[in-house]
Design an enzyme around this catalytic site. Structure first.
Site, PDB file in Angstrom:
ATOM      1  N   CYS A 171     -41.333  -4.392 -65.881  1.00  0.00           N
ATOM      2  CA  CYS A 171     -40.536  -4.110 -64.687  1.00  0.00           C
ATOM      3  C   CYS A 171     -41.448  -3.817 -63.500  1.00  0.00           C
ATOM      4  CB  CYS A 171     -39.612  -2.923 -64.940  1.00  0.00           C
ATOM      5  SG  CYS A 171     -38.575  -2.515 -63.515  1.00  0.00           S
ATOM      6  N   GLY A 192     -37.430 -15.675 -68.990  1.00  0.00           N
ATOM      7  CA  GLY A 192     -37.673 -16.051 -67.601  1.00  0.00           C
ATOM      8  C   GLY A 192     -37.149 -17.424 -67.253  1.00  0.00           C
ATOM      9  N   ARG A 213     -29.734 -12.826 -66.729  1.00  0.00           N
ATOM     10  CA  ARG A 213     -28.605 -12.982 -65.822  1.00  0.00           C
ATOM     11  C   ARG A 213     -27.722 -14.172 -66.145  1.00  0.00           C
ATOM     12  NH1 ARG A 213     -32.056  -9.764 -64.165  1.00  0.00           N
ATOM     13  NH2 ARG A 213     -31.569  -8.111 -62.686  1.00  0.00           N
TER      14      ARG A 213
END
Length: 331
Positions: free
Chosen positions: A98, A210, A232
């Site tokens: 992160c 990713g 997402r």
């Protein structure tokens, strides 16, 4: 390790702050029986010095589930792992990826890519405190690091510390000049670098993360990797996961259709409302369930607006479903 945990890593849903809470994971488990689900990242200090029950409790239906923790103090991380062991997680994962300013200020997350020896010490301490597999999620590098030399050095340190698996986000993180959102899109993807790392460190279990948007892409990565992690794309289009068990795990048993999912989540919401949870805290994770169907816009409107009203109850879910079914009949 629970039977099948290594297999479950073939498909996982990424830890996402403010998104992958317990309500989200209950929904996702309806869509895949086998995929590995992750918590949001929890600061080790919050576990050790705060309300561990609030941070760590989860519903048994969420198994297999990994707890992601953030921190850089080996002793504190060890104590957090010891406490978490009592909650029955299948895996504990250390965040070394992160890039947010808040995370950097606490000296954890992606900035630890520059300190592989410290991360290795953290992994060893956690392993000494729990029987859960200890894994690490990292980037391919940060800032101006040479992603060949520095990533090898970092990964070798993890192997020496006894890490059970690595999840590698195939982008660098830029700690200055890019926001966390920009760090998810602007640094270029380098999948071949992750493939090379996996080949060099085999048989260490390694998952890639990713920019993976579809199951076609996921299957292509699985030709090179032990697993794929979606973030997402899975969150915003959850019905994508309805094909995961068949395509990734070879399990052709039917998964619930939209009507069954909405009915199950309405029943779940009824129980949660009795515990003081507000309906919109559950509904917000369900907005994408009708994507691509006639009436999807109305579905989202009902789920996002009506679920926020005072005294909103599970009937909101069934009203949203009816809007989609009515449009389908009209087509």
């Amino acid at each position: 390790m629970r039977p099948g945990l290594a297999a479950s890593r073939r498909f996982s849903v990424a830890p996402m702050m403010d998104w992958t809470d317990s309500h989200c994971r209950v929904l996702h488990r309806l869509l895949t029986r086998h995929g590995l689900l992750f918590t949001e990242m929890v600061n080790s200090g919050a576990i050790v010095h705060g309300d561990a029950e609030r941070h760590l409790r989860f519903d048994a239906v969420e198994h297999p589930i990994a707890l992601q923790v953030g921190g850089s103090n080996p002793a504190e991380l060890a104590e957090a792992a010891r406490i978490a062991s009592g909650f029955g997680y299948d895996e504990i994962n250390l965040n070394v990826g992160c890039p947010s300013d808040r995370v950097q200020s606490g000296k954890f997350g992606a900035c630890l890519m520059a300190e592989p020896e410290l991360v290795a010490e953290c992994v060893r301490a956690m392993r000494g405190a729990t029987d859960m597999p200890v894994t690490v999620k990292c980037r391919i590098g940060i800032d101006d690091q040479d992603i060949e030399e520095s990533l090898d050095r970092f990964a070798d340190a993890m192997v020496e510390a006894g890490v059970a698996a690595l999840y590698v986000h195939a982008r660098k993180a830029w700690l200055q000049g890019l926001s966390p959102k920009e760090n998810r899109t602007i640094p270029p993807l380098d999948y071949p670098r992750v493939y090379r790392l996996r080949q060099r460190l085999s048989p260490l279990s390694m998952m890639i993360n990713g920019g993976i948007e579809t199951l076609d892409q996921a299957e292509a990565h699985l030709a090179q990797m032990d697993g794929v992690m979606l973030g997402r794309a899975a969150y915003h289009n959850p019905m994508l996961m309805a094909e995961v068990d068949a395509r990734i795990f070879g399990d052709d048993r039917p998964v619930p259709d939209l009507a069954a999912i909405m009915a199950t989540m309405a029943e779940y919401a009824e129980g949660q409302l009795g515990r003081g949870v507000r309906l919109n805290g559950i509904a917000r994770h369900m907005l994408g369930l009708a994507n691509g169907r006639p009436g999807a816009r109305i579905f989202r409107q009902i789920m996002s607006v009506d679920a926020c009203r005072p005294q909103a109850g599970p009937e909101v879910f069934m009203r949203a479903l009816a809007a989609v079914e009515d449009r389908a009949e009209a087509v």
